[in-house]
Motif scaffolding. Structure first.
Motif, PDB file in Angstrom:
ATOM      1  N   ALA A  47       1.187  -3.022  -9.272  1.00 47.16           N
ATOM      2  CA  ALA A  47       0.707  -4.226  -8.594  1.00 47.16           C
ATOM      3  C   ALA A  47      -0.798  -4.131  -8.414  1.00 47.16           C
ATOM      4  CB  ALA A  47       1.393  -4.395  -7.238  1.00 47.16           C
ATOM      5  N   GLY A  48      -1.408  -5.253  -8.128  1.00 53.49           N
ATOM      6  CA  GLY A  48      -2.822  -5.254  -7.818  1.00 53.49           C
ATOM      7  C   GLY A  48      -3.095  -4.477  -6.536  1.00 53.49           C
ATOM      8  N   LEU A  49      -4.208  -3.776  -6.501  1.00 54.37           N
ATOM      9  CA  LEU A  49      -4.597  -3.011  -5.313  1.00 54.37           C
ATOM     10  C   LEU A  49      -5.122  -3.993  -4.272  1.00 54.37           C
ATOM     11  CD1 LEU A  49      -4.954  -0.184  -4.068  1.00 54.37           C
ATOM     12  CD2 LEU A  49      -7.237  -0.112  -5.087  1.00 54.37           C
ATOM     13  N   ARG A  50      -4.287  -4.308  -3.282  1.00 58.47           N
ATOM     14  CA  ARG A  50      -4.635  -5.319  -2.289  1.00 58.47           C
ATOM     15  C   ARG A  50      -3.735  -5.149  -1.072  1.00 58.47           C
ATOM     16  NH1 ARG A  50      -0.545  -8.967  -1.960  1.00 58.47           N
ATOM     17  NH2 ARG A  50      -1.820 -10.367  -0.716  1.00 58.47           N
ATOM     18  N   ASN A  51      -4.109  -5.822   0.018  1.00 59.97           N
ATOM     19  CA  ASN A  51      -3.196  -5.988   1.148  1.00 59.97           C
ATOM     20  C   ASN A  51      -3.421  -7.386   1.738  1.00 59.97           C
ATOM     21  OD1 ASN A  51      -5.521  -5.810   2.729  1.00 59.97           O
ATOM     22  ND2 ASN A  51      -5.037  -3.805   3.578  1.00 59.97           N
ATOM     23  N   TRP A  52      -2.883  -7.650   2.897  1.00 60.11           N
ATOM     24  CA  TRP A  52      -2.910  -9.034   3.397  1.00 60.11           C
ATOM     25  C   TRP A  52      -4.301  -9.471   3.852  1.00 60.11           C
ATOM     26  CZ3 TRP A  52      -1.121 -10.620   8.882  1.00 60.11           C
ATOM     27  CH2 TRP A  52      -1.615  -9.731   9.831  1.00 60.11           C
ATOM     28  N   TYR A  53      -5.263  -8.559   3.926  1.00 60.77           N
ATOM     29  CA  TYR A  53      -6.640  -8.953   4.215  1.00 60.77           C
ATOM     30  C   TYR A  53      -7.336  -9.528   2.972  1.00 60.77           C
ATOM     31  CZ  TYR A  53      -6.123  -5.961   8.397  1.00 60.77           C
ATOM     32  OH  TYR A  53      -5.699  -5.384   9.571  1.00 60.77           O
ATOM     33  N   SER A  54      -6.757  -9.316   1.804  1.00 58.56           N
ATOM     34  CA  SER A  54      -7.387  -9.747   0.548  1.00 58.56           C
ATOM     35  C   SER A  54      -7.120 -11.231   0.302  1.00 58.56           C
ATOM     36  CB  SER A  54      -6.831  -8.940  -0.634  1.00 58.56           C
ATOM     37  OG  SER A  54      -6.947  -7.545  -0.418  1.00 58.56           O
ATOM     38  N   PHE A  55      -8.181 -12.027   0.165  1.00 55.75           N
ATOM     39  CA  PHE A  55      -8.009 -13.445  -0.163  1.00 55.75           C
ATOM     40  C   PHE A  55      -7.529 -13.611  -1.606  1.00 55.75           C
ATOM     41  CE2 PHE A  55     -11.318 -15.462   2.938  1.00 55.75           C
ATOM     42  CZ  PHE A  55     -10.803 -14.723   3.981  1.00 55.75           C
ATOM     43  N   ILE A  56      -8.052 -12.755  -2.489  1.00 45.65           N
ATOM     44  CA  ILE A  56      -7.717 -12.843  -3.911  1.00 45.65           C
ATOM     45  C   ILE A  56      -7.584 -11.437  -4.487  1.00 45.65           C
ATOM     46  CG2 ILE A  56      -8.881 -15.059  -4.311  1.00 45.65           C
ATOM     47  CD1 ILE A  56     -11.162 -13.392  -5.653  1.00 45.65           C
ATOM     48  N   TRP A  57      -6.973 -11.377  -5.656  1.00 47.19           N
ATOM     49  CA  TRP A  57      -7.045 -10.190  -6.521  1.00 47.19           C
ATOM     50  C   TRP A  57      -7.321 -10.699  -7.928  1.00 47.19           C
ATOM     51  CZ3 TRP A  57      -5.341  -8.603 -11.110  1.00 47.19           C
ATOM     52  CH2 TRP A  57      -5.568  -7.270 -11.450  1.00 47.19           C
ATOM     53  N   ARG A  58      -8.245 -10.074  -8.628  1.00 49.19           N
ATOM     54  CA  ARG A  58      -8.505 -10.440 -10.025  1.00 49.19           C
ATOM     55  C   ARG A  58      -9.071  -9.243 -10.774  1.00 49.19           C
ATOM     56  NH1 ARG A  58     -13.211 -14.910  -8.738  1.00 49.19           N
ATOM     57  NH2 ARG A  58     -14.565 -13.562  -7.511  1.00 49.19           N
ATOM     58  N   ALA A  59      -9.037  -9.355 -12.073  1.00 56.83           N
ATOM     59  CA  ALA A  59      -9.585  -8.302 -12.924  1.00 56.83           C
ATOM     60  C   ALA A  59     -11.106  -8.363 -12.897  1.00 56.83           C
ATOM     61  CB  ALA A  59      -9.089  -8.481 -14.356  1.00 56.83           C
ATOM     62  N   ALA A  60     -11.726  -7.232 -13.116  1.00 55.46           N
ATOM     63  CA  ALA A  60     -13.166  -7.189 -13.347  1.00 55.46           C
ATOM     64  C   ALA A  60     -13.364  -7.204 -14.855  1.00 55.46           C
ATOM     65  CB  ALA A  60     -13.768  -5.931 -12.732  1.00 55.46           C
ATOM     66  N   ALA A  61     -13.542  -8.401 -15.392  1.00 55.11           N
ATOM     67  CA  ALA A  61     -13.633  -8.539 -16.856  1.00 55.11           C
ATOM     68  C   ALA A  61     -14.504  -9.728 -17.193  1.00 55.11           C
ATOM     69  CB  ALA A  61     -12.248  -8.727 -17.469  1.00 55.11           C
ATOM     70  N   PRO A  62     -15.308  -9.627 -18.247  1.00 55.82           N
ATOM     71  CA  PRO A  62     -16.116 -10.781 -18.656  1.00 55.82           C
ATOM     72  C   PRO A  62     -15.227 -11.917 -19.150  1.00 55.82           C
ATOM     73  CG  PRO A  62     -16.285  -8.993 -20.262  1.00 55.82           C
ATOM     74  CD  PRO A  62     -15.544  -8.439 -19.092  1.00 55.82           C
ATOM     75  N   ALA A  63     -15.639 -13.142 -18.855  1.00 55.95           N
ATOM     76  CA  ALA A  63     -14.901 -14.333 -19.325  1.00 55.95           C
ATOM     77  C   ALA A  63     -15.365 -14.650 -20.732  1.00 55.95           C
ATOM     78  CB  ALA A  63     -15.145 -15.495 -18.379  1.00 55.95           C
ATOM     79  N   ALA A 122      -7.975  -2.828 -10.890  1.00 52.93           N
ATOM     80  CA  ALA A 122      -7.715  -1.988  -9.719  1.00 52.93           C
ATOM     81  C   ALA A 122      -6.265  -2.220  -9.306  1.00 52.93           C
ATOM     82  CB  ALA A 122      -8.669  -2.340  -8.586  1.00 52.93           C
ATOM     83  N   LEU A 123      -5.431  -1.205  -9.492  1.00 50.48           N
ATOM     84  CA  LEU A 123      -3.991  -1.351  -9.337  1.00 50.48           C
ATOM     85  C   LEU A 123      -3.438  -0.268  -8.416  1.00 50.48           C
ATOM     86  CD1 LEU A 123      -3.322  -1.770 -13.173  1.00 50.48           C
ATOM     87  CD2 LEU A 123      -3.402  -3.645 -11.497  1.00 50.48           C
ATOM     88  N   THR A 124      -2.160  -0.395  -8.130  1.00 53.74           N
ATOM     89  CA  THR A 124      -1.423   0.663  -7.453  1.00 53.74           C
ATOM     90  C   THR A 124      -0.025   0.688  -8.056  1.00 53.74           C
ATOM     91  OG1 THR A 124      -0.783   1.578  -5.290  1.00 53.74           O
ATOM     92  CG2 THR A 124      -0.605  -0.818  -5.566  1.00 53.74           C
ATOM     93  N   GLU A 125       0.668   1.814  -7.982  1.00 51.88           N
ATOM     94  CA  GLU A 125       1.971   1.914  -8.638  1.00 51.88           C
ATOM     95  C   GLU A 125       2.954   2.672  -7.769  1.00 51.88           C
ATOM     96  OE1 GLU A 125       2.066   4.305 -12.171  1.00 51.88           O
ATOM     97  OE2 GLU A 125       0.482   5.632 -11.444  1.00 51.88           O
ATOM     98  N   SER A 126       4.240   2.339  -7.984  1.00 58.07           N
ATOM     99  CA  SER A 126       5.316   3.040  -7.285  1.00 58.07           C
ATOM    100  C   SER A 126       6.611   2.820  -8.058  1.00 58.07           C
ATOM    101  CB  SER A 126       5.470   2.505  -5.854  1.00 58.07           C
ATOM    102  OG  SER A 126       6.547   3.130  -5.192  1.00 58.07           O
TER     103      SER A 126
END
Length: 324
Positions: free
Chosen positions: A54-70, A45-49
């Protein structure tokens, strides 16, 4: 970072599609990249300019990570997505990525394998409390003496209420306290309210309010999910600081999520504020994964700057040589 292959962290509020939808409502333009193979699926989940992603997030987000199996399959899917992003932008910056669950390592490997030049560095701090099966009383006995004394002296000064549902009147009290507190103005108060409403409807909201003579003087917003309690917001009125209402309210919420919700972990979000150490017992780094595409001219200046900084860092680490 850790070399862990498994996901030590359970899915939480910042992994859900509903969270990313709320972020999109603030004006961020989502760029969702997906890949599938042999029944496995991964997503970013990304955003671009302007060619920067960058990761799709703002300052309310504790973390950002991919949704992917380990797993090796997850590695392949992430590499495929990282490779596709080279046709979309020249720089990808992902933060704050956790390391304890292997997420940062997996992303860095994937972008390196896809041809990006990757730098990983700590960017923030996350204070947590592993409950380890303790009751609140057992936990409280391990807190600093000054904190326990404050609660003992001031607990009777305010009346505390913990709600497990969304209450518009209480939310209005929280917003009034926050606006009058030392905290910076909220960037997206409507997003936070929508989040709290949804968490309340799902039974995950834990909202605390402390009142003195009927006046709301402190408020906190927590959620509980998959045995983890998340501390999202806390504020108190400076005009009533002498009541230590924030301490009393925090103790009530800790008691609730430990004794009633039976949580295994309490997460105080990002930031290394000194008061967090009084309540929490472990610190986890959060990482920035900065990826530059060396094929693209726009990346050359940042790459040169990064390489120079790395050389200077190595020079500082090198032992001093004597001359003459």
């Amino acid at each position: 970072m850790t070399g862990a292959q498994g996901r030590a962290s359970v899915p939480g509020p910042f992994d859900r599609t509903e969270w990313f939808a709320l972020l999109a409502q603030t004006g961020l333009l989502p760029l969702v990249v997906t890949a599938s193979d042999s029944g496995e699926t991964a997503a970013l989940a990304l955003t671009e300019s302007g060619g920067r992603i960058a990761g799709l997030r703002n300052w309310y987000s504790f973390i950002w990570r991919a949704a992917a199996p380990a797993s090796p399959a997850g590695d392949r899917l992430l590499e495929a997505m990282a490779r596709s992003l080279r046709h979309r932008g020249w720089r990808v910056t992902l933060e704050p990525v956790p390391g304890e669950d292997g997420a940062a390592d997996q992303l860095a490997r994937a972008f390196c394998a896809a041809g990006w030049t990757v730098q990983v560095e700590p960017c923030d701090t996350n204070h947590v409390l592993p409950v380890r099966g303790r009751s609140f009383a057992e936990y409280w006995q391990t807190r600093p003496g000054a904190l326990r004394t404050t609660l003992k002296r001031k607990a009777g000064k305010v009346a505390v209420e913990v709600l497990t549902r969304f209450d518009p009147a209480v939310w209005a009290e929280y917003e009034a306290i926050y606006a009058a507190s030392w905290k910076p103005a909220e960037d997206y108060p409507a997003m936070l309210r929508s989040f709290a409403e949804a968490e309340g409807a799902a039974g995950r909201l834990r909202m605390g309010i402390a009142r003195a003579d009927g006046m709301a003087v402190a408020a906190q917003v927590w959620t509980v999910e998959n045995s983890v309690a998340y501390i999202h917001k806390l504020a108190h009125l400076e005009s009533h600081k002498q009541l230590s209402a924030g301490t009393t309210l925090s103790a009530a919420l800790f008691r609730h999520v430990i004794d009633i919700d039976q949580t295994a972990l309490i997460d105080f979000g990002t930031g290394d504020q000194s008061y967090k150490a009084d309540w929490m017992e472990a610190v986890r780094p959060r990482y920035r994964i900065d990826c530059l595409d060396p094929r693209q001219p726009r990346a050359w200046a940042p790459l040169a700057k990064r390489n120079l900084a790395n050389l200077r860092g190595l020079a500082k680490l090198a032992p001093a040589r004597s001359h003459g």
